[in-house]
Scaffold this active site. Structure first.
Site: not given
Length: 279
Positions: A132, A97, A164, A193, A214
């Site tokens: 992410k 597994r 950002k 961004e 973006d």
């Protein structure tokens, strides 16, 4: 990847699964029973995590013989034999597994990346990942992106500066944010961004290394491409899917960042079957 770091991933995963205290295997399989196992692809895809799986089996029992017919970056079709193993049957099943968890998850990322790469064939646009990622597994997942034909973006917050919307708000403007970043670390690359064409114009004036468009539609990206000189790398992100990725690429942008290839990739279906070896 660093050998010690890779081993730490494996040790942690085996400990999580209590692989060395497999009660079912201890109850149903004699301590000396030998067996053979075959890992098979049950779906088409691109492999990643094979080297990790190999080390999982080595960690369980160094005497397990492994014959790998496929490896990382290889394309597989349903029914393909990926690996054949032979050794202590308890150890084979106790490692199964953990080995498959790594392979299925990472191969899913490689496969998702490869689908985007295939869509962009014939363009000069790359697919890059984002941050992410699953906490603790970033290095493995970003390697899987490369196995699928993509490229890595920032590995972490110290690898580059991505300004950002929240940074712009805190600094006061794009101009002020870029100046502050350049002052802190002059040799670190800077990306800005932008959510509007006005922001693109301002960003061009302060000349970062990369401009990220973006959540812009294709028509707006085409306009932005006209505003950004070739000396600045142009990237797009947000709501870009397999369906529209090629249209974005054909605007002339340099790369597309896709978070979904790591945070939403379905696992590649693999299986392992064992059989007894008579003594």
């Amino acid at each position: 990847m660093d050998t010690l770091l890779l081993q730490s991933f494996i040790d942690s995963a085996l400990a999580e699964d209590m692989a060395f205290t497999d009660l079912t295997a201890q109850a149903t399989i004699s301590q000396t029973q030998q067996g053979k196992a075959t890992i098979i692809a049950k779906a088409d895809g691109v492999l990643s995590g094979c080297a990790i799986a190999q080390q999982v089996f080595n960690t369980m029992d160094t005497s397990i013989h492994q014959a790998w017919h496929k490896t990382d970056q290889d394309q597989v079709q349903a029914g393909d034999i990926i690996c054949q193993l032979e050794g202590n049957m308890r150890m084979l099943l106790s490692a199964e597994r953990t080995a498959l968890n790594f392979m299925q998850h990472l191969s899913g990322i490689a496969t998702a990346t490869a689908l985007f790469i295939d869509v962009l064939k014939g363009t000069n646009c790359d697919i890059v990942d984002t941050r992410k990622t699953t906490p603790g597994l970033r290095l493995l997942e970003k390697k899987a992106v490369v196995d699928g034909g993509g490229r890595n973006h920032r590995m972490d917050l110290a690898s580059g500066m991505l300004i950002k919307e929240n940074h712009i708000e805190a600094a006061g403007s794009i101009t002020d944010a870029v100046a502050a970043c350049q002052k802190l670390s002059p040799n670190t690359w800077i990306e800005v961004e932008c959510e509007t064409l006005d922001e693109v114009v301002e960003a061009v004036h302060v000349c970062p290394d990369i401009i990220l468009l973006d959540n812009m539609d294709i028509a707006t990206v085409e306009e932005a491409r006209k505003l950004v000189p070739s000396s600045i790398l142009l990237e797009a992100s947000g709501n870009i899917t397999l369906t529209n990725a090629r249209n974005y690429a054909q605007t002339g942008i340099n790369r597309i960042a896709v978070g979904a290839i790591t945070h939403s990739a379905p696992s590649l279906d693999l299986s392992m079957r064992v059989s007894r070896l008579e003594s």
